[in-house]
Design a protein around this motif. Structure first.
Motif, PDB file in Angstrom:
ATOM      1  N   UNK A 183       0.845  -1.182   0.000  1.00 62.82           N
ATOM      2  CA  UNK A 183       0.000   0.000   0.000  1.00 62.82           C
ATOM      3  C   UNK A 183       0.886   1.240   0.000  1.00 62.82           C
ATOM      4  N   UNK A 184       1.112   1.766  -1.199  1.00 62.56           N
ATOM      5  CA  UNK A 184       2.132   2.791  -1.373  1.00 62.56           C
ATOM      6  C   UNK A 184       1.663   4.213  -1.148  1.00 62.56           C
ATOM      7  N   UNK A 185       0.358   4.423  -1.084  1.00 65.43           N
ATOM      8  CA  UNK A 185      -0.139   5.791  -0.989  1.00 65.43           C
ATOM      9  C   UNK A 185      -0.548   6.119   0.439  1.00 65.43           C
ATOM     10  N   UNK A 186      -0.394   7.391   0.790  1.00 61.69           N
ATOM     11  CA  UNK A 186      -0.806   7.875   2.106  1.00 61.69           C
ATOM     12  C   UNK A 186      -2.231   7.438   2.451  1.00 61.69           C
ATOM     13  N   UNK A 187      -3.140   7.679   1.503  1.00 62.59           N
ATOM     14  CA  UNK A 187      -4.551   7.387   1.762  1.00 62.59           C
ATOM     15  C   UNK A 187      -4.765   5.901   1.998  1.00 62.59           C
ATOM     16  N   UNK A 188      -3.997   5.061   1.303  1.00 59.84           N
ATOM     17  CA  UNK A 188      -4.137   3.619   1.461  1.00 59.84           C
ATOM     18  C   UNK A 188      -3.658   3.183   2.838  1.00 59.84           C
ATOM     19  N   UNK A 189      -2.551   3.751   3.280  1.00 61.23           N
ATOM     20  CA  UNK A 189      -2.032   3.372   4.589  1.00 61.23           C
ATOM     21  C   UNK A 189      -2.938   3.889   5.697  1.00 61.23           C
ATOM     22  N   UNK A 249      -6.173   4.377   5.512  1.00 65.66           N
ATOM     23  CA  UNK A 249      -7.425   3.636   5.579  1.00 65.66           C
ATOM     24  C   UNK A 249      -7.215   2.131   5.680  1.00 65.66           C
ATOM     25  N   UNK A 307      -6.413   1.010  -2.772  1.00 67.88           N
ATOM     26  CA  UNK A 307      -7.404   1.686  -3.605  1.00 67.88           C
ATOM     27  C   UNK A 307      -6.977   1.786  -5.051  1.00 67.88           C
ATOM     28  N   UNK A 364       7.627   2.730  -3.310  1.00 65.32           N
ATOM     29  CA  UNK A 364       6.227   2.298  -3.255  1.00 65.32           C
ATOM     30  C   UNK A 364       5.247   3.303  -3.851  1.00 65.32           C
ATOM     31  N   UNK A 365       5.573   4.595  -3.804  1.00 67.55           N
ATOM     32  CA  UNK A 365       4.682   5.566  -4.458  1.00 67.55           C
ATOM     33  C   UNK A 365       4.835   5.453  -5.977  1.00 67.55           C
ATOM     34  N   UNK A 378       2.780   2.995  -7.968  1.00 68.26           N
ATOM     35  CA  UNK A 378       1.397   3.385  -8.296  1.00 68.26           C
ATOM     36  C   UNK A 378       1.340   4.313  -9.504  1.00 68.26           C
ATOM     37  N   UNK A 423      -2.511  11.195  -6.976  1.00 71.62           N
ATOM     38  CA  UNK A 423      -2.566   9.736  -7.160  1.00 71.62           C
ATOM     39  C   UNK A 423      -3.980   9.186  -7.151  1.00 71.62           C
ATOM     40  N   UNK A 424      -4.931   9.904  -6.568  1.00 71.47           N
ATOM     41  CA  UNK A 424      -6.304   9.381  -6.518  1.00 71.47           C
ATOM     42  C   UNK A 424      -7.099   9.738  -7.757  1.00 71.47           C
ATOM     43  N   UNK A 462       7.838   8.423   5.624  1.00 70.61           N
ATOM     44  CA  UNK A 462       7.258   7.260   4.971  1.00 70.61           C
ATOM     45  C   UNK A 462       6.687   7.611   3.597  1.00 70.61           C
ATOM     46  N   UNK A 463       6.287   8.855   3.438  1.00 69.79           N
ATOM     47  CA  UNK A 463       5.652   9.257   2.185  1.00 69.79           C
ATOM     48  C   UNK A 463       6.448  10.345   1.469  1.00 69.79           C
ATOM     49  N   UNK A 501       6.028  10.277  -2.348  1.00 66.14           N
ATOM     50  CA  UNK A 501       4.669  10.643  -2.749  1.00 66.14           C
ATOM     51  C   UNK A 501       4.473  12.155  -2.599  1.00 66.14           C
ATOM     52  N   UNK A 525       3.715  14.747  -5.616  1.00 66.19           N
ATOM     53  CA  UNK A 525       2.503  15.569  -5.636  1.00 66.19           C
ATOM     54  C   UNK A 525       2.828  17.014  -6.017  1.00 66.19           C
TER      55      UNK A 525
END
Lengths: 452, 311
Positions: free
Chosen positions: A71-77, A79, A83, B150-151, B154, B169-170, B299-300, B303, B307
């Motif tokens: 789960x590489x995205x902030x939102x995924x981690x 929740x 996604x 990991x980012x 995606x 990313x969403x 951690x991000x 990402x 962004x």
């Protein structure tokens, strides 16, 4: 195999590439299976594992949460859910793998469609305690719809049903009958425990009754490409190469990736949609001259005649040229948040050609759970799969998706903002019409004509 | 008959491509799609192995014609001299057009401020995005690979960026088959990653197969280095060593090439491509885990930077 102490030799000898997708419901253990494949093939690196351990401790978890690897995205981690499709890479001595890791939530059907569109194999996970459920049928239907050549049914959590053969046999039989009724050409059922490691990489000591391959063994040996001798050649022109230099004053090459079949020097070809004919004078495979080239090689083709050919044209053997059409009957998976309606003006991107088009009709919407057709829905919304009739402003050299995933597929695009609206597959939805399990004789349909 | 592909043995059909041929064919397809659909594409070129590989693939994709793209280098001002020399050599050799976006110029003009930690990688975003706007580039090739982080796993092959170069990313377009959707509004652009499906090992094996020349710092050599945050850094005007840090001479090489302030060397005696490949295959660390300070910030980290418009 993957327990070798010499990873260098192990990874360096791998020669072919297999793209596959995983599908499973939320708690079927998909992350565990993916984690184990990555871990046991030594594809999880120390620094990545340390990062996961640190993050897990930071959240107050006692053991490393391997889902954080994927789960590489902030939102995924935040929740704790996946996604979006992610692509992962691992290797064994025999093969390199690209894994499209797709989320299992119902509302993300479009993500499984995305992952399956480039996959040569799909792994559908089932919880042995629950058996074939609606979500399983949905995954099987998407794999059948996208014409993924090989489907693996991984019956997981066998440790929780005492590794009982009858449990596995019943699930495998029900799934195989259902998938075969959709025309899935090849199904391999494997009883596993992703958590305990049974039949994932190492053969299980708990299931003597199972004589088939482990998941990894199957992934390593399944054919990654197909015999092209029966496939019709298709060459969409991407770009015209004309150096016009002193060294190459007259060079005119048509650059592209062969979509299906093979091309040969000396072959009579037709250019579509114009219908003009010529002969292949030469094929350059990225700097090397060749007599024959095949899908999916990127090549440059030269013809004996100076024809007016540009991006979007299709070169095909004259003997097997497709008939251009402006009326497209297809199945689409709607991938955008805004709806697709009858009468809507769209752009249709097919191979290298993008044309104006209008949605003339949406005759039916498909319910993946039971494959029932709902007539005249009027519109399709996100994650819907439906039949559409489209009229294009210019003729397209379109094949049936059943004959070629590459030249039978298209995108519908919103001309206003460029959004990808739908993934389209021309022709019949499924390889076989749906039958009940009782009517199915269990034999897989002939694979002839499938081209990947 | 002659064939130009490496036909593999074993269970596969005689038409199976080797994994390197398959990756090469896919990358070339992506370069040609961009050439066919965009007005002003540019290749981000740092002089690192991934951008060198991109250029090599682009040269093959359009041969015998010239590459129809220019190059853009975001110069942090703390680059390795060997890498800048390599860059200029390649540009001259292939008659390419090079644009440079300079972090130092932004700092000198007061448009960017030096960070207290001295890292300049995060400062590249503004010169990069302004350079893209200024030249009205509509497609920007980056050497990012999904296996790096990991980012990035995606990331799409075609990644739409808004007028502020932001990645959301969403709100990514689903990427289906090989049908890349590059439509964008004026002011927006698409980041394109032809090496998405390559791993670090693939990159090195392909470099060996094609005998692609690299800057010499990728191979083991004696170098003066000092230790900071667990990494061997090269001393220089960029800000090292401090009084508490001691310089020593070690046999090292670089796994990635970036800004001197955050790119560490690894102990190595690999002086040839063969030896490098053996070393990479046996390594239990990712190239970023081993040698990049900026990815360790949170951690991000990647990402968040992506962004904002980072590549």
């Amino acid at each position: 195999m993957t327990t070798s102490t010499n990873p260098s030799a192990e990874q360096l000898s791998a020669t072919t590439l297999l793209r596959f997708a995983t599908a499973g419901s939320v708690d079927d253990g998909k992350s565990t299976l993916v984690g184990r494949l990555l871990h046991d093939s030594k594809s999880i690196f120390t620094d990545q594992l340390e990062a996961v351990e640190q993050a897990s401790i930071g959240r107050g978890q006692e053991t490393p949460d391997l889902a954080l690897l994927t789960d590489g995205l902030r939102a995924e981690r935040e929740q704790g859910i996946t996604i979006d499709v992610a692509y992962r890479y691992f290797a064994t001595p025999r093969r390199r793998f690209i894994l499209a890791d797709t989320p299992g939530h119902v509302q993300y059907t479009r993500n499984m469609v995305t992952g399956a569109s480039t996959a040569e194999l799909a792994v559908v996970l089932v919880d042995a305690r629950n058996g074939v459920v609606e979500q399983t049928r949905r995954h099987a239907a998407v794999a059948a719809l996208l014409r993924v050549p090989h489907v693996v049914l991984a019956v997981n959590k066998m440790d929780l049903v005492d590794y009982a053969e009858p449990v596995f046999a019943a699930i495998a039989e029900e799934f195989t009958a259902y998938a075969a009724s959709l025309g899935v050409p090849e199904i391999t059922a494997i009883p596993i425990s992703a958590l305990a490691g049974d039949n994932v990489v190492e053969p299980s000591a708990h299931m003597d009754w199972y004589g088939g391959p482990t998941v990894l063994e199957h992934l390593e040996t399944v054919p990654a490409s197909h015999d092209l001798t029966g496939c019709k050649a298709r060459f969409p022109v991407q770009y015209v190469i004309r150096p016009q230099t002193a060294e190459h004053p007259d060079y005119r090459g048509y650059a592209g990736q062969i979509a299906s079949g093979a091309l040969r020097v000396g072959e009579a070809v037709t250019v579509l949609p114009s219908g003009r004919t010529s002969t292949i004078a030469g094929i350059d495979v990225l700097g090397q001259s060749a007599d024959i080239a095949w899908a999916p090689q990127s090549v440059t083709v030269r013809l004996t005649d100076d024809l007016d050919i540009s991006r979007g044209d299709l070169i095909a053997p004259t003997a097997h040229a497709p008939a251009p059409t402006q009326d497209v009957l297809a199945t689409v998976c709607h991938v955008a948040d805004s709806a697709l309606s009858v009468g809507q003006r769209v752009l249709l991107k097919h191979t290298t050609r993008t044309v104006k088009a209008i949605v003339k009709d949406i005759p039916s919407r498909l319910t993946l759970d039971d494959l029932s057709q709902h007539p005249a829905p009027g519109q399709l919304v996100a994650n819907d799969i439906g039949r559409v009739v489209i009229r294009t402003a210019e003729p397209l050299a379109l094949d049936a998706y059943a004959d070629s995933r590459r030249t039978g597929s298209f995108l519908l695009i919103d001309p206003a903002d460029g959004t990808t609206l739908a993934a389209g597959m021309a022709g019949d939805a499924f390889a076989a019409t749906a039958r009940t399990a009782a009517e199915t004789d269990g034999t897989a349909p002939d694979e002839t004509g499938w081209d990947f | 008959m002659t064939t130009a592909a490496t036909v593999t043995e074993g269970t596969d059909s005689p038409f199976a491509l080797s994994h390197l041929d398959a990756l090469e064919s896919e990358a070339v397809h992506i370069f040609r799609e961009v050439a066919g659909e965009f007005e002003r594409p540019v290749i981000l070129f740092s002089g690192g192995k991934d951008s060198i590989l991109m250029l090599h693939l682009a040269l093959k994709a359009f041969a015998p014609a010239a590459v129809p793209f220019s190059l853009l280098h975001v110069d942090t001002g703390h680059n390795f001299p060997e890498v800048l020399a390599y860059r200029d050599r390649v540009v001259a050799e292939h008659g390419l057009r090079l644009h440079v976006a300079s972090v130092q110029e932004y700092i000198d003009a007061g448009k960017l401020r030096e960070r207290p930690d001295g890292l300049r990688n995060p400062l590249q975003t503004v010169p990069l995005t302004e350079g893209i706007q200024q030249h009205r580039f509509d497609a920007v090739f980056g050497g990012g690979r999904r296996d790096e982080e990991k980012a990035r796993a995606k990331e799409r092959v075609f990644s739409l960026r808004d007028e502020f170069s932001q990645w959301d990313p969403r709100r990514q377009r689903p990427e289906l088959w090989q049908l890349y959707n590059g439509r964008h509004a004026p002011g927006e652009h698409v980041r394109v990653f032809p090496l998405s499906n390559w791993t670090e090992l693939d990159v090195w094996q392909y470099i060996e197969r094609e005998q692609i020349a690299l800057p010499e710092i990728y191979f083991a050599h004696e170098r003066e280095v000092f230790k900071r945050s667990g990494m061997w850094l090269t001393p220089g005007e960029w800000g090292g060593p401090k009084d508490t840090e001691t310089v020593e001479t070690r046999l090292v090489r670089y796994r990635t090439v970036g800004d001197m302030s955050c790119t560490g060397a690894v102990d190595s005696d690999a002086t040839t491509l063969d030896a490098v490949i053996t070393e990479i295959a046996a390594s239990r660390l990712t190239e970023r885990g081993a040698t990049r300070a900026d990815d360790k910030m949170s951690e991000a980290a990647m990402e968040d930077r992506k962004r904002e418009g980072y590549f």
